[in-house]
Design a protein around this motif. Structure first.
Motif, short mmCIF file in Angstrom:
data_model
loop_
_atom_site.label_atom_id
_atom_site.label_comp_id
_atom_site.label_asym_id
_atom_site.label_seq_id
_atom_site.Cartn_x
_atom_site.Cartn_y
_atom_site.Cartn_z
N ILE A 38 33.86 25.55 33.13
CA ILE A 38 34.46 25.05 34.45
C ILE A 38 34.31 26.19 35.41
CG2 ILE A 38 36.72 24.87 35.18
CD1 ILE A 38 37.84 24.62 32.31
N ASN A 39 33.90 25.76 36.68
CA ASN A 39 33.41 26.52 37.62
C ASN A 39 34.65 27.02 38.40
OD1 ASN A 39 32.78 27.82 39.87
ND2 ASN A 39 31.08 26.70 40.57
N LEU A 40 35.41 28.15 38.57
CA LEU A 40 36.48 28.59 39.02
C LEU A 40 36.32 28.74 40.58
CD1 LEU A 40 37.90 30.94 36.23
CD2 LEU A 40 38.35 28.45 36.68
N GLY A 41 35.12 29.22 41.06
CA GLY A 41 34.84 29.30 42.21
C GLY A 41 34.79 30.74 42.58
N PRO A 42 34.68 31.23 43.82
CA PRO A 42 34.38 32.43 44.40
C PRO A 42 35.68 33.53 43.73
CG PRO A 42 34.42 31.26 46.23
CD PRO A 42 34.71 30.24 45.03
N GLU A 76 44.51 52.99 32.03
CA GLU A 76 45.38 52.20 31.32
C GLU A 76 46.49 51.78 32.16
OE1 GLU A 76 46.57 53.62 27.63
OE2 GLU A 76 44.69 54.70 27.37
N ARG A 77 46.95 52.32 32.82
CA ARG A 77 48.25 52.06 33.84
C ARG A 77 47.96 51.03 35.03
NH1 ARG A 77 50.73 57.20 36.20
NH2 ARG A 77 48.73 56.95 37.43
N PHE A 78 46.70 50.87 35.22
CA PHE A 78 46.13 49.90 36.23
C PHE A 78 45.17 48.92 35.72
CE2 PHE A 78 47.33 53.66 38.40
CZ PHE A 78 48.40 53.23 39.36
N PRO A 79 45.44 47.80 35.10
CA PRO A 79 44.53 46.73 34.47
C PRO A 79 43.79 46.07 35.59
CG PRO A 79 46.83 46.03 34.38
CD PRO A 79 46.92 47.41 34.79
N ALA A 80 42.74 45.81 35.10
CA ALA A 80 41.79 44.85 35.91
C ALA A 80 42.51 43.66 36.53
CB ALA A 80 40.65 44.56 35.37
N VAL A 81 42.18 43.51 37.87
CA VAL A 81 42.74 42.24 38.44
C VAL A 81 41.76 41.39 38.91
CG1 VAL A 81 44.30 41.71 40.56
CG2 VAL A 81 44.81 43.79 39.29
N ARG A 82 41.89 40.03 39.02
CA ARG A 82 40.79 39.13 39.26
C ARG A 82 41.58 38.22 40.35
NH1 ARG A 82 38.64 36.71 34.43
NH2 ARG A 82 37.40 38.51 34.63
N TYR A 83 41.00 38.01 41.75
CA TYR A 83 41.55 37.15 42.53
C TYR A 83 40.48 36.02 42.63
CZ TYR A 83 44.37 40.92 43.82
OH TYR A 83 45.31 41.92 43.92
N LEU A 84 41.13 34.60 42.28
CA LEU A 84 40.25 33.65 42.90
C LEU A 84 40.56 33.17 44.31
CD1 LEU A 84 40.95 31.49 39.45
CD2 LEU A 84 39.07 32.92 40.20
N GLU A 85 39.31 32.83 44.85
CA GLU A 85 39.55 32.61 46.34
C GLU A 85 39.22 31.17 46.50
OE1 GLU A 85 36.44 35.12 47.91
OE2 GLU A 85 36.94 36.92 46.90
N PRO A 86 39.73 30.71 47.53
CA PRO A 86 39.43 29.16 47.97
C PRO A 86 37.87 29.10 48.27
CG PRO A 86 40.65 30.56 49.83
CD PRO A 86 40.45 31.50 48.78
N GLU A 87 37.50 27.88 48.04
CA GLU A 87 36.15 27.42 48.35
C GLU A 87 35.78 27.96 49.85
OE1 GLU A 87 33.55 26.24 46.53
OE2 GLU A 87 34.79 26.44 44.72
N ARG A 88 34.66 28.29 49.78
CA ARG A 88 34.25 28.80 51.38
C ARG A 88 33.53 27.71 51.84
NH1 ARG A 88 31.64 34.62 49.37
NH2 ARG A 88 33.81 35.62 48.59
N SER A 89 33.70 27.47 53.39
CA SER A 89 32.89 26.47 53.73
C SER A 89 31.39 26.92 54.35
CB SER A 89 33.54 25.72 55.02
OG SER A 89 34.02 26.84 55.96
N ALA A 90 30.40 26.07 54.35
CA ALA A 90 29.11 26.53 54.65
C ALA A 90 29.06 26.98 56.10
CB ALA A 90 28.23 25.52 54.27
#
Length: 90
Positions: A38-42, A76-90
């Protein structure tokens, strides 16, 4: 993290008193579930590091080869964070 200049390695070495963040951005993130993808995008990931684990070896390798890999520990106190971004227009 790859390092190819002495200045960058010096700057990393001077951060001993505190933590620092590394941000990685991707044009697309694939999520694999079994045989399906599944492509989650940027996406942007942020890691908070609290220690360089191989500074002595990194300095030696940089001097010998002109590049090195720095191994860092995620805080340890600051876990990795992932932000999914909206699709970018060309």
């Amino acid at each position: 993290m790859g390092v190819d200049s002495n200045e960058a390695l010096i700057q990393l070495g001077e951060i001993r008193a505190g933590m620092f963040r590394v941000t990685a951005s991707y044009e697309g993130m694939l999520f694999a579930l079994g045989e399906h993808q599944i492509n989650l995008g940027p996406c942007t990931e942020i890691y908070t590091m609290d220690k360089i684990l191989n500074m002595k070896e990194a300095r030696r390798d940089l001097a010998a080869r002109g590049h090195t890999t720095v191994v860092m520990r995620i805080a340890e106190r600051f876990p990795a964070v992932r932000y999914l971004e909206p699709e970018r227009s060309a």
